[in-house]
Design a protein around this motif. Sequence first.
Motif, PDB file in Angstrom:
ATOM      1  N   PRO A  81       0.830  -1.211   0.000  1.00  0.00           N
ATOM      2  CA  PRO A  81       0.000   0.000   0.000  1.00  0.00           C
ATOM      3  C   PRO A  81       0.862   1.257   0.000  1.00  0.00           C
ATOM      4  CG  PRO A  81       0.026  -1.006   2.168  1.00  0.00           C
ATOM      5  CD  PRO A  81       0.733  -1.951   1.262  1.00  0.00           C
ATOM      6  N   PRO A  82       0.475   2.253  -0.767  1.00  0.00           N
ATOM      7  CA  PRO A  82       1.168   3.538  -0.683  1.00  0.00           C
ATOM      8  C   PRO A  82       0.898   4.172   0.677  1.00  0.00           C
ATOM      9  CG  PRO A  82      -0.775   3.724  -2.057  1.00  0.00           C
ATOM     10  CD  PRO A  82      -0.626   2.273  -1.734  1.00  0.00           C
ATOM     11  N   ASP A  83       1.663   5.196   1.004  1.00  0.00           N
ATOM     12  CA  ASP A  83       1.514   5.838   2.309  1.00  0.00           C
ATOM     13  C   ASP A  83       0.079   6.277   2.530  1.00  0.00           C
ATOM     14  OD1 ASP A  83       4.173   5.468   2.727  1.00  0.00           O
ATOM     15  OD2 ASP A  83       4.769   7.481   2.050  1.00  0.00           O
ATOM     16  N   GLY A  84      -0.479   5.865   3.680  1.00  0.00           N
ATOM     17  CA  GLY A  84      -1.827   6.288   4.039  1.00  0.00           C
ATOM     18  C   GLY A  84      -2.924   5.425   3.471  1.00  0.00           C
ATOM     19  N   ALA A  85      -2.600   4.496   2.545  1.00  0.00           N
ATOM     20  CA  ALA A  85      -3.642   3.659   1.951  1.00  0.00           C
ATOM     21  C   ALA A  85      -3.978   2.509   2.910  1.00  0.00           C
ATOM     22  CB  ALA A  85      -3.177   3.100   0.616  1.00  0.00           C
ATOM     23  N   PRO A  86      -5.248   2.068   2.927  1.00  0.00           N
ATOM     24  CA  PRO A  86      -5.658   1.046   3.896  1.00  0.00           C
ATOM     25  C   PRO A  86      -5.259  -0.372   3.519  1.00  0.00           C
ATOM     26  CG  PRO A  86      -7.517   1.674   2.534  1.00  0.00           C
ATOM     27  CD  PRO A  86      -6.379   2.579   2.138  1.00  0.00           C
ATOM     28  N   GLY A  87      -5.008  -0.659   2.243  1.00  0.00           N
ATOM     29  CA  GLY A  87      -4.756  -2.046   1.873  1.00  0.00           C
ATOM     30  C   GLY A  87      -3.833  -2.176   0.685  1.00  0.00           C
ATOM     31  N   HIS A  88      -3.504  -3.419   0.366  1.00  0.00           N
ATOM     32  CA  HIS A  88      -2.669  -3.718  -0.786  1.00  0.00           C
ATOM     33  C   HIS A  88      -3.494  -3.637  -2.063  1.00  0.00           C
ATOM     34  CE1 HIS A  88      -0.018  -5.203   2.323  1.00  0.00           C
ATOM     35  NE2 HIS A  88       0.901  -5.594   1.441  1.00  0.00           N
ATOM     36  N   LEU A  89      -2.809  -3.364  -3.164  1.00  0.00           N
ATOM     37  CA  LEU A  89      -3.455  -3.356  -4.466  1.00  0.00           C
ATOM     38  C   LEU A  89      -3.205  -4.697  -5.130  1.00  0.00           C
ATOM     39  CD1 LEU A  89      -4.924  -1.946  -6.829  1.00  0.00           C
ATOM     40  CD2 LEU A  89      -2.648  -1.220  -7.633  1.00  0.00           C
ATOM     41  N   LEU A  90      -4.291  -5.372  -5.501  1.00  0.00           N
ATOM     42  CA  LEU A  90      -4.201  -6.642  -6.204  1.00  0.00           C
ATOM     43  C   LEU A  90      -4.504  -6.397  -7.673  1.00  0.00           C
ATOM     44  CD1 LEU A  90      -3.988  -9.784  -6.178  1.00  0.00           C
ATOM     45  CD2 LEU A  90      -6.481  -9.816  -5.853  1.00  0.00           C
ATOM     46  N   ARG A  91      -3.535  -6.747  -8.521  1.00  0.00           N
ATOM     47  CA  ARG A  91      -3.711  -6.626  -9.975  1.00  0.00           C
ATOM     48  C   ARG A  91      -3.497  -8.019 -10.566  1.00  0.00           C
ATOM     49  NH1 ARG A  91       0.050  -2.751 -11.355  1.00  0.00           N
ATOM     50  NH2 ARG A  91      -1.517  -1.124 -11.043  1.00  0.00           N
ATOM     51  N   TRP A  92      -4.444  -8.497 -11.358  1.00  0.00           N
ATOM     52  CA  TRP A  92      -4.329  -9.855 -11.875  1.00  0.00           C
ATOM     53  C   TRP A  92      -4.868  -9.969 -13.300  1.00  0.00           C
ATOM     54  CZ3 TRP A  92      -8.597  -8.252  -9.315  1.00  0.00           C
ATOM     55  CH2 TRP A  92      -9.856  -8.693  -9.760  1.00  0.00           C
ATOM     56  N   SER A  93      -4.435 -11.057 -13.953  1.00  0.00           N
ATOM     57  CA  SER A  93      -4.948 -11.408 -15.273  1.00  0.00           C
ATOM     58  C   SER A  93      -5.078 -12.918 -15.326  1.00  0.00           C
ATOM     59  CB  SER A  93      -4.012 -10.915 -16.376  1.00  0.00           C
ATOM     60  OG  SER A  93      -4.549 -11.198 -17.661  1.00  0.00           O
ATOM     61  N   SER A  94      -6.144 -13.378 -15.956  1.00  0.00           N
ATOM     62  CA  SER A  94      -6.427 -14.815 -15.965  1.00  0.00           C
ATOM     63  C   SER A  94      -6.455 -15.340 -17.392  1.00  0.00           C
ATOM     64  CB  SER A  94      -7.777 -15.088 -15.286  1.00  0.00           C
ATOM     65  OG  SER A  94      -8.119 -16.454 -15.415  1.00  0.00           O
ATOM     66  N   ALA A  95      -5.711 -16.426 -17.610  1.00  0.00           N
ATOM     67  CA  ALA A  95      -5.755 -17.137 -18.894  1.00  0.00           C
ATOM     68  C   ALA A  95      -6.661 -18.341 -18.731  1.00  0.00           C
ATOM     69  CB  ALA A  95      -4.346 -17.552 -19.306  1.00  0.00           C
ATOM     70  N   GLY A  96      -7.949 -18.077 -18.703  1.00  0.00           N
ATOM     71  CA  GLY A  96      -8.926 -19.152 -18.600  1.00  0.00           C
ATOM     72  C   GLY A  96      -8.973 -19.851 -17.265  1.00  0.00           C
ATOM     73  N   HIS A  97      -8.366 -19.247 -16.222  1.00  0.00           N
ATOM     74  CA  HIS A  97      -8.312 -19.916 -14.923  1.00  0.00           C
ATOM     75  C   HIS A  97      -9.509 -19.519 -14.061  1.00  0.00           C
ATOM     76  CE1 HIS A  97      -5.916 -22.398 -12.234  1.00  0.00           C
ATOM     77  NE2 HIS A  97      -6.353 -21.632 -11.241  1.00  0.00           N
ATOM     78  N   LEU A  98      -9.691 -20.274 -12.988  1.00  0.00           N
ATOM     79  CA  LEU A  98     -10.775 -19.985 -12.049  1.00  0.00           C
ATOM     80  C   LEU A  98     -10.571 -18.610 -11.412  1.00  0.00           C
ATOM     81  CD1 LEU A  98     -10.908 -23.440 -10.225  1.00  0.00           C
ATOM     82  CD2 LEU A  98     -12.499 -22.591 -11.947  1.00  0.00           C
ATOM     83  N   PRO A  99     -11.651 -17.888 -11.110  1.00  0.00           N
ATOM     84  CA  PRO A  99     -11.515 -16.565 -10.505  1.00  0.00           C
ATOM     85  C   PRO A  99     -11.017 -16.656  -9.060  1.00  0.00           C
ATOM     86  CG  PRO A  99     -13.821 -17.210 -10.600  1.00  0.00           C
ATOM     87  CD  PRO A  99     -13.055 -18.237 -11.383  1.00  0.00           C
ATOM     88  N   PRO A 100     -10.317 -15.629  -8.590  1.00  0.00           N
ATOM     89  CA  PRO A 100      -9.880 -15.608  -7.193  1.00  0.00           C
ATOM     90  C   PRO A 100     -11.074 -15.497  -6.248  1.00  0.00           C
ATOM     91  CG  PRO A 100      -8.700 -13.983  -8.536  1.00  0.00           C
ATOM     92  CD  PRO A 100      -9.857 -14.451  -9.340  1.00  0.00           C
ATOM     93  N   LEU A 101     -10.885 -16.014  -5.031  1.00  0.00           N
ATOM     94  CA  LEU A 101     -11.845 -15.826  -3.956  1.00  0.00           C
ATOM     95  C   LEU A 101     -11.189 -14.973  -2.875  1.00  0.00           C
ATOM     96  CD1 LEU A 101     -12.059 -19.253  -4.702  1.00  0.00           C
ATOM     97  CD2 LEU A 101     -14.243 -18.718  -3.634  1.00  0.00           C
ATOM     98  N   VAL A 102     -11.963 -14.096  -2.271  1.00  0.00           N
ATOM     99  CA  VAL A 102     -11.447 -13.247  -1.198  1.00  0.00           C
ATOM    100  C   VAL A 102     -12.314 -13.461   0.033  1.00  0.00           C
ATOM    101  CG1 VAL A 102     -10.964 -10.907  -0.415  1.00  0.00           C
ATOM    102  CG2 VAL A 102     -10.524 -11.524  -2.803  1.00  0.00           C
ATOM    103  N   LEU A 103     -11.680 -13.928   1.099  1.00  0.00           N
ATOM    104  CA  LEU A 103     -12.350 -14.092   2.385  1.00  0.00           C
ATOM    105  C   LEU A 103     -12.169 -12.808   3.182  1.00  0.00           C
ATOM    106  CD1 LEU A 103     -13.679 -15.730   4.693  1.00  0.00           C
ATOM    107  CD2 LEU A 103     -11.378 -16.608   5.234  1.00  0.00           C
ATOM    108  N   GLY A 104     -13.261 -12.110   3.423  1.00  0.00           N
ATOM    109  CA  GLY A 104     -13.190 -10.837   4.117  1.00  0.00           C
ATOM    110  C   GLY A 104     -13.004 -10.990   5.608  1.00  0.00           C
TER     111      GLY A 104
END
Length: 432
Positions: A308-331
């Motif tokens: 995270p940049p200074d002051g930001a609350p979380g990490h930035l997730l950047r992704w690309s999928s080649a026909g793969h299953l989508p990510p799951l996020v457990l909050g």
Amino acid sequence: MSGPSEDGAVDAERDRYRFLAEVTESLTHSLDAGTAADQLARLVVPRLADWATVTVLAADGAPGSSARAHRDPHRLADVDTYLAGRITAPRDSEALAAVLRDGEPVHLTAVEPDLGPESLPEGPVRGAWERLDPRSSLFVPLQARGSAFGVLSLVRCGDRPPAGPDDVAFAVDVARRGALALDNARLYGRQQRVAETLQHSLLTPPTQPAGLEVAVRYRPAVSQDLVGGDWYDAFDRPDGATVLVIGDVAGHGVEAAAAMAQLRSAVRTLAYDSPEGPAGTLDRVDRVLAGLHVGTLATALVAHLLPPPDGAPGHLLRWSSAGHLPPLVLGADDRVRLLETRPERLLGADEFAVRSDHETALCPGETLVLVTDGLVEVGRQDIDEGLAAAARALSGLAGLSADAVCDRLLARVLPERSDDDVAVLAVRVVPS
């Protein structure tokens, strides 16, 4: 009309066939050499001997796994004491060497002095020998595929007479049946060790960057192959981003594992210091596969997790999928969201289309979970049902470590036996 002696001979022959069938049936289902050796030793007493040992040579020819059995369970302690403390006698060594060299049984109809107390140390070992009271020994080779790899030792004690010619022939038949099962177990164990070594060499431990917990799991399919085309990867880039990769090469077995090794290496190399995002990495991998005529078809997902940049609350997730299953996020609130995007082509596909990057924030306390289709297609359910089941399995795991999330997810979704290999990669943003 047959007489009593003929009927007795027929009954005896039938009894022998039944016993041989029992040996085959008992040993066929075991793929562990130690277990199979133990079963063989138990089967032959008391029918062929009062006590027996099974010795299977290691790959270098030295004694490897062994097993023993006695008709009287209370005498097993004496057998163990004798086997552990005996001083090998010259005649004993010659008999064993002859069995292994010639592939023929060696019958010692009387236990001579060099096999008896004179070759034993004083004390418990000699006492055990005297209580066992061995009188004759029959050494039978365990051989399969043209070579002897072990010995079945049959010892008769007390007043029991030595084995006769029919007994020796029968012992050879029993050993032949047992040897085939033992050899299959040995080969399976060897293949298993090679497969595990290969898989571990390909699936290296993940990075553990500050502020993140990264956990990975790999479960092979229940098959003779023990390896497959699923893989994961997690490593740090020079710019501070954490690269996450999960993929699945089409096919199973050693061929899929070899293709996976090539593809994993290509993705890792091209993603390490490329200024491009995940979609750019996948495009470059496509060009490599086409240019080198690799002929591999696979799904893959590449993600960058940026601090995270200074002051930001979380990490930035950047992704690309080649026909793969989508990510799951457990909050952190225990809700699970599925990061679905428009499907894009597999790696190695002939058609060309521009790949896309996608972004979302991964906040403290949240866990990103990437899986392969072996997890969601278990029980031959379709993808949507499997993803829904995975999401339900993640529910209630908020606050657990990444390692615990992987273990609970696998325990809740996968049966003990699975037809497909499974890879899981979980990344938890540690709350400050």
